[in-house]
Design a protein around this motif. Structure first.
Motif, short mmCIF file in Angstrom:
data_model
loop_
_atom_site.label_atom_id
_atom_site.label_comp_id
_atom_site.label_asym_id
_atom_site.label_seq_id
_atom_site.Cartn_x
_atom_site.Cartn_y
_atom_site.Cartn_z
N PRO A 62 34.14 41.43 38.67
CA PRO A 62 33.20 40.39 38.18
C PRO A 62 33.08 39.19 39.11
O PRO A 62 32.17 38.39 38.97
CB PRO A 62 33.77 39.97 36.81
CG PRO A 62 34.50 41.17 36.34
CD PRO A 62 35.10 41.77 37.57
N GLU A 63 34.06 38.90 39.97
CA GLU A 63 33.94 37.82 40.96
C GLU A 63 32.64 37.96 41.74
O GLU A 63 32.02 36.98 42.10
CB GLU A 63 35.12 37.88 41.93
CG GLU A 63 35.02 36.92 43.09
CD GLU A 63 35.93 35.74 42.92
OE1 GLU A 63 35.66 34.72 43.56
OE2 GLU A 63 36.89 35.82 42.17
N LEU A 64 32.24 39.21 41.97
CA LEU A 64 31.05 39.44 42.78
C LEU A 64 29.78 39.28 41.96
O LEU A 64 28.82 38.65 42.39
CB LEU A 64 31.09 40.86 43.37
CG LEU A 64 32.29 41.15 44.29
CD1 LEU A 64 32.25 42.60 44.75
CD2 LEU A 64 32.28 40.21 45.48
N GLU A 65 29.79 39.84 40.75
CA GLU A 65 28.58 39.79 39.94
C GLU A 65 28.35 38.42 39.30
O GLU A 65 27.22 37.99 39.13
CB GLU A 65 28.63 40.86 38.83
CG GLU A 65 28.47 42.29 39.33
CD GLU A 65 29.73 42.83 39.95
OE1 GLU A 65 30.78 42.17 39.78
OE2 GLU A 65 29.68 43.89 40.59
N SER A 66 29.44 37.74 38.92
CA SER A 66 29.32 36.45 38.24
C SER A 66 30.32 35.46 38.83
O SER A 66 31.36 35.18 38.23
CB SER A 66 29.57 36.62 36.74
OG SER A 66 28.71 37.57 36.18
N PRO A 67 30.04 34.93 40.02
CA PRO A 67 31.00 34.01 40.63
C PRO A 67 31.23 32.75 39.81
O PRO A 67 32.32 32.20 39.80
CB PRO A 67 30.35 33.67 41.99
CG PRO A 67 28.91 34.02 41.83
CD PRO A 67 28.85 35.16 40.87
N GLY A 68 30.19 32.28 39.09
CA GLY A 68 30.37 31.10 38.24
C GLY A 68 31.34 31.37 37.11
O GLY A 68 32.23 30.56 36.83
N SER A 70 33.60 33.68 37.10
CA SER A 70 34.91 33.87 37.70
C SER A 70 35.60 32.53 37.93
O SER A 70 36.80 32.40 37.71
CB SER A 70 34.77 34.62 39.03
OG SER A 70 36.01 34.68 39.71
N LYS A 71 34.85 31.53 38.38
CA LYS A 71 35.42 30.21 38.60
C LYS A 71 35.95 29.63 37.30
O LYS A 71 37.03 29.04 37.25
CB LYS A 71 34.36 29.28 39.19
CG LYS A 71 34.87 27.96 39.71
CD LYS A 71 35.43 28.10 41.10
CE LYS A 71 35.68 26.76 41.72
NZ LYS A 71 36.18 26.86 43.11
N VAL A 72 35.18 29.79 36.23
CA VAL A 72 35.60 29.29 34.92
C VAL A 72 36.87 30.00 34.46
O VAL A 72 37.81 29.36 33.97
CB VAL A 72 34.47 29.48 33.88
CG1 VAL A 72 34.96 29.14 32.48
CG2 VAL A 72 33.28 28.59 34.24
N LEU A 73 36.92 31.32 34.62
CA LEU A 73 38.08 32.08 34.18
C LEU A 73 39.32 31.71 34.98
O LEU A 73 40.42 31.59 34.42
CB LEU A 73 37.80 33.58 34.33
CG LEU A 73 36.76 34.17 33.37
CD1 LEU A 73 36.51 35.64 33.70
CD2 LEU A 73 37.20 34.03 31.93
N ALA A 79 44.49 26.06 33.37
CA ALA A 79 44.42 25.01 32.37
C ALA A 79 45.15 25.41 31.08
O ALA A 79 45.85 24.59 30.47
CB ALA A 79 42.96 24.66 32.06
N TYR A 80 44.99 26.68 30.67
CA TYR A 80 45.60 27.12 29.41
C TYR A 80 47.12 27.02 29.44
O TYR A 80 47.72 26.41 28.55
CB TYR A 80 45.15 28.54 29.07
CG TYR A 80 45.96 29.16 27.95
CD1 TYR A 80 45.76 28.77 26.63
CD2 TYR A 80 46.93 30.13 28.22
CE1 TYR A 80 46.51 29.32 25.60
CE2 TYR A 80 47.67 30.67 27.21
CZ TYR A 80 47.47 30.27 25.90
OH TYR A 80 48.21 30.82 24.90
N PRO A 81 47.81 27.62 30.45
CA PRO A 81 49.27 27.48 30.45
C PRO A 81 49.74 26.05 30.62
O PRO A 81 50.79 25.67 30.09
CB PRO A 81 49.72 28.37 31.63
CG PRO A 81 48.51 28.54 32.47
CD PRO A 81 47.35 28.48 31.55
N PHE A 82 48.95 25.23 31.35
CA PHE A 82 49.33 23.82 31.50
C PHE A 82 49.33 23.13 30.14
O PHE A 82 50.28 22.43 29.77
CB PHE A 82 48.38 23.12 32.45
CG PHE A 82 48.52 21.61 32.44
CD1 PHE A 82 49.58 21.00 33.11
CD2 PHE A 82 47.62 20.82 31.75
CE1 PHE A 82 49.72 19.62 33.09
CE2 PHE A 82 47.74 19.44 31.72
CZ PHE A 82 48.81 18.84 32.39
#
Length: 233
Positions: A62-68, A70-73, A79-82
């Motif tokens: 998915p990094e390729l199909e949806s880079p935006g 991927s950035k969020v994920l 952010a979640y473990p922090f």
């Protein structure tokens, strides 16, 4: 004697647009590198070498199909473990400040402060692409934001562990009164579960890579229309 040739590195205008990083002009690996090339590039100075050696994590195509997306994920993965790890600290600070009193070092030690500062710097560097945005081409190999982001993350983890050890030391008597120590067996079982969980995650992502199609248009596409060279402004 067997001789190995290091993979050729590319300029930004020689790789598909999906792989472009703001301000990084050279040192790109070929997007269709073989498995051997990927291993060899780990010992070659590229714009990913420092990142590779600071963590070994499988990627998700998915990094390729949806880079935006991927950035969020990827941002959420930090952010979640922090937030989860620091819930006790935030709760403690909320109790102190909510009652209008200062808990001092009991609530926020120096290590806690350094950890929070490193966490803020980590998020800022990950999203800002500084300093390479200010001087494209000057930080392709050393000093770009992704490397600094990793360094801050490692330092933040160090200070977080130091803060945890300080908290345990100051509350040892209270902790011992609340619940007996885990013991060797319990420690080994917990460690085994963690290792097993990590291996399952690695296996799942590796399997998804093996099931991926052999070719992807985005991997073979050229620069976007309107020019074949990246702007250096």
């Amino acid at each position: 004697m067997l001789s190995l040739k290091l993979p050729q590195l590319l300029q930004v205008h020689q790789v598909p647009r999906v792989f472009w990083e703001d301000g990084i002009m050279s040192g790109y690996r070929h997007p269709t590198s073989s498995a051997l090339d990927c291993v060899l590039s780990s010992f070659q100075m590229t714009n990913e070498t420092v990142n590779i050696w600071t963590h070994f994590l499988p990627t998700w195509f998915p990094e390729l199909e949806s880079p935006g997306l991927s950035k969020v994920l990827r941002t959420a993965a930090f952010a979640y473990p922090f937030l989860f790890d620091n819930l006790p600290l935030f709760y403690r600070l909320g109790l102190c400040w909510g009652r209008g009193r200062d808990c001092g070092q009991e609530a926020l030690s120096t290590s806690h402060g350094y950890h929070l500062l490193c966490a803020l710097l980590t998020g800022f560097l990950f999203t800002s692409h500084l300093p390479e945005r200010l001087a494209p081409g000057h930080f392709d190999y050393i000093g770009h934001s992704h490397q600094l982001f990793h360094i801050c993350a490692v330092l933040g983890t160090h200070f977080q562990l130091e803060a945890v050890l300080a908290d345990m030391g100051s509350r040892r008597a209270w902790l011992a009164a609340q619940e007996p120590a885990l013991g060797l067996v319990g420690t080994l079982v917990t460690l085994g579960l963690v290792v097993a969980g990590n291996l399952l995650i690695i296996a799942a992502f590796t399997a998804s890579l093996l099931r991926a199609p052999g070719s992807c248009p985005l991997l073979h596409g050229g620069p976007p229309e309107g020019g074949t060279r990246a702007k250096h402004q």
